[in-house]
Every structure is written in C-alpha cells, then in structure tokens.
Motif scaffolding. Structure first.
Motif, PDB file in Angstrom:
ATOM      1  N   ARG A  97       0.826  -1.209   0.000  1.00 35.75           N
ATOM      2  CA  ARG A  97       0.000   0.000   0.000  1.00 35.75           C
ATOM      3  C   ARG A  97       0.858   1.256   0.000  1.00 35.75           C
ATOM      4  O   ARG A  97       0.488   2.263  -0.589  1.00 35.75           O
ATOM      5  N   ARG A  98       2.014   1.201   0.634  1.00 34.63           N
ATOM      6  CA  ARG A  98       2.922   2.355   0.608  1.00 34.63           C
ATOM      7  C   ARG A  98       3.488   2.552  -0.796  1.00 34.63           C
ATOM      8  O   ARG A  98       3.663   3.683  -1.250  1.00 34.63           O
ATOM      9  N   LEU A 129       1.973   1.738  -3.558  1.00 38.64           N
ATOM     10  CA  LEU A 129       0.865   2.285  -4.346  1.00 38.64           C
ATOM     11  C   LEU A 129       0.679   3.775  -4.065  1.00 38.64           C
ATOM     12  O   LEU A 129       0.453   4.566  -4.983  1.00 38.64           O
ATOM     13  N   ALA A 130       0.788   4.163  -2.804  1.00 39.88           N
ATOM     14  CA  ALA A 130       0.678   5.583  -2.455  1.00 39.88           C
ATOM     15  C   ALA A 130       1.821   6.378  -3.086  1.00 39.88           C
ATOM     16  O   ALA A 130       1.619   7.496  -3.573  1.00 39.88           O
ATOM     17  N   SER A 135       1.067   6.963  -6.693  1.00 41.63           N
ATOM     18  CA  SER A 135       0.064   8.007  -6.826  1.00 41.63           C
ATOM     19  C   SER A 135       0.689   9.397  -6.652  1.00 41.63           C
ATOM     20  O   SER A 135       0.410  10.314  -7.432  1.00 41.63           O
ATOM     21  N   ALA A 138      -4.186   4.090  -8.259  1.00 39.82           N
ATOM     22  CA  ALA A 138      -3.157   3.734  -7.280  1.00 39.82           C
ATOM     23  C   ALA A 138      -3.499   4.325  -5.909  1.00 39.82           C
ATOM     24  O   ALA A 138      -3.289   3.672  -4.879  1.00 39.82           O
ATOM     25  N   SER A 153      -4.297   2.165  -2.485  1.00 40.26           N
ATOM     26  CA  SER A 153      -3.565   2.324  -1.232  1.00 40.26           C
ATOM     27  C   SER A 153      -4.466   2.711  -0.059  1.00 40.26           C
ATOM     28  O   SER A 153      -4.016   2.714   1.082  1.00 40.26           O
ATOM     29  N   TRP A 182      -7.293  -3.550  -3.019  1.00 40.85           N
ATOM     30  CA  TRP A 182      -6.081  -2.929  -3.543  1.00 40.85           C
ATOM     31  C   TRP A 182      -5.578  -3.642  -4.797  1.00 40.85           C
ATOM     32  O   TRP A 182      -5.024  -3.005  -5.684  1.00 40.85           O
ATOM     33  N   ALA A 193      -5.052  -1.762  -8.220  1.00 46.47           N
ATOM     34  CA  ALA A 193      -3.681  -1.820  -8.745  1.00 46.47           C
ATOM     35  C   ALA A 193      -3.693  -2.343 -10.182  1.00 46.47           C
ATOM     36  O   ALA A 193      -2.948  -1.857 -11.038  1.00 46.47           O
TER      37      ALA A 193
END
Length: 176
Positions: free
Chosen positions: A9-10, A12-13, A16, A55, A59, A67, A71
C-alpha cells in the motif's frame, strides 16, 4: 523486491504521489514555460490521472481484493499511457511527410463525435511531432513512456506478488 511484500500500500501511495508530481511538472511546462500540449499529450495526462486515482484508491484500504483490483486498473491505465507515449515518440522520430497542425484535443471533442475524435488524436498532428523540450536527450514523450513503463512494471510486480501471496493474512504479505 522485499518492499513489494512488506508494504504494497505504501508503494501504491508512492506511485500516486509520483503521478501527481509529474502532472504538476506538466502544468509547470504549460503555464510557466509556455509549451502547449498536443492532443496526444492531453491523452497521456488523462492516463496519468487514471494511474494516480487508481493507485491512490488501491492504497486507501487494507482489503487485499480492493487494492489488487485498483492496482490492476492502474496497471492497465499505465499500459495505455505507455502506448500513447510510444506512438508519439514514433511520430517524433519518423514524422509524416505532410505534417499539418490539427485541432486541439478539446476542439476535436466539441466538433466531432467521439468515434471520429479518437482516431484523429492517435493520427497525430504537426504539434505531436514537434520536440519543444528535452532532458538528457529525450523528449517529453520519451520520458513519459519511461515513466508509464516503470509504473506498469511495479504495478505488475505488486499484482503478481499479491496473487502468489495467498488469501490469508498469515502469508507474510503485510498490508502496512
């Protein structure tokens, strides 16, 4: 590749945020430097917005199905953006013999049906073949292609790792 399994998730962040930074740079080039975007540049911006939104949504929640779905959508958007950037790079390297300046993106959408506008965008115009700005020998379209491919590869790795990680939370796949 441990960062893919420890904190997807980090990652993905971060993708973004990187997309938002690239969009801000595009706005800087347009409004401060004075470069006008061609129709293909506008389509690449929309693809970048889609990658950023998907994204960011990916996240936002720890649910694996959530997610991974977003994604995958971000990956498809990045692939589309890479395709458009590759086409524009091709037009810049091998410009057509007769290059005429076409309508801008909004003019095409307002004056033609969407079924006619989309092919006009990908056909390119004189504006799409122009190289107004370079960095380390690459045009904006070249660097856009590199960024989209980078995003797509990382997103593909995340999705593949997520699929291999299993469904249980004890699989070693942290949702941090």
């Amino acid at each position: 590749m441990n960062w893919l399994t420890t904190a997807p998730r980090r990652v993905l962040a971060l993708i973004s945020v990187a997309c938002v930074a690239l969009l801000a740079f595009g706005m800087y080039l347009q409004h401060v430097v004075g470069l006008e975007p061609c129709p293909m540049c506008i389509v690449q911006r929309y693809a970048l917005v889609a990658v950023a939104v998907f994204a960011g949504l990916a996240s936002a929640r720890g649910n694996k199905g959530w997610w991974m779905t977003f994604a995958a959508l971000a990956m498809v958007s990045a692939g589309f953006g890479a395709f458009v950037a590759a086409r524009q790079s091709w037009l810049q390297w091998y410009p057509p013999e007769v290059a005429t300046c076409g309508r801008d993106f909004y003019g095409m959408i307002e004056n033609y049906p969407i079924s006619r506008s989309i092919p006009m965008i990908f056909r390119g115009s004189g504006d799409c073949t122009a190289i107004d700005w370079t960095f380390l020998g690459g045009s904006i379209a070249n660097w856009s292609f590199v960024c989209f491919v980078g995003f797509a590869v990382v997103l593909l790795a995340l999705v593949v790792r997520g699929l291999k990680g299993g469904q249980s939370s004890g699989s070693g796949y942290s949702m941090a």
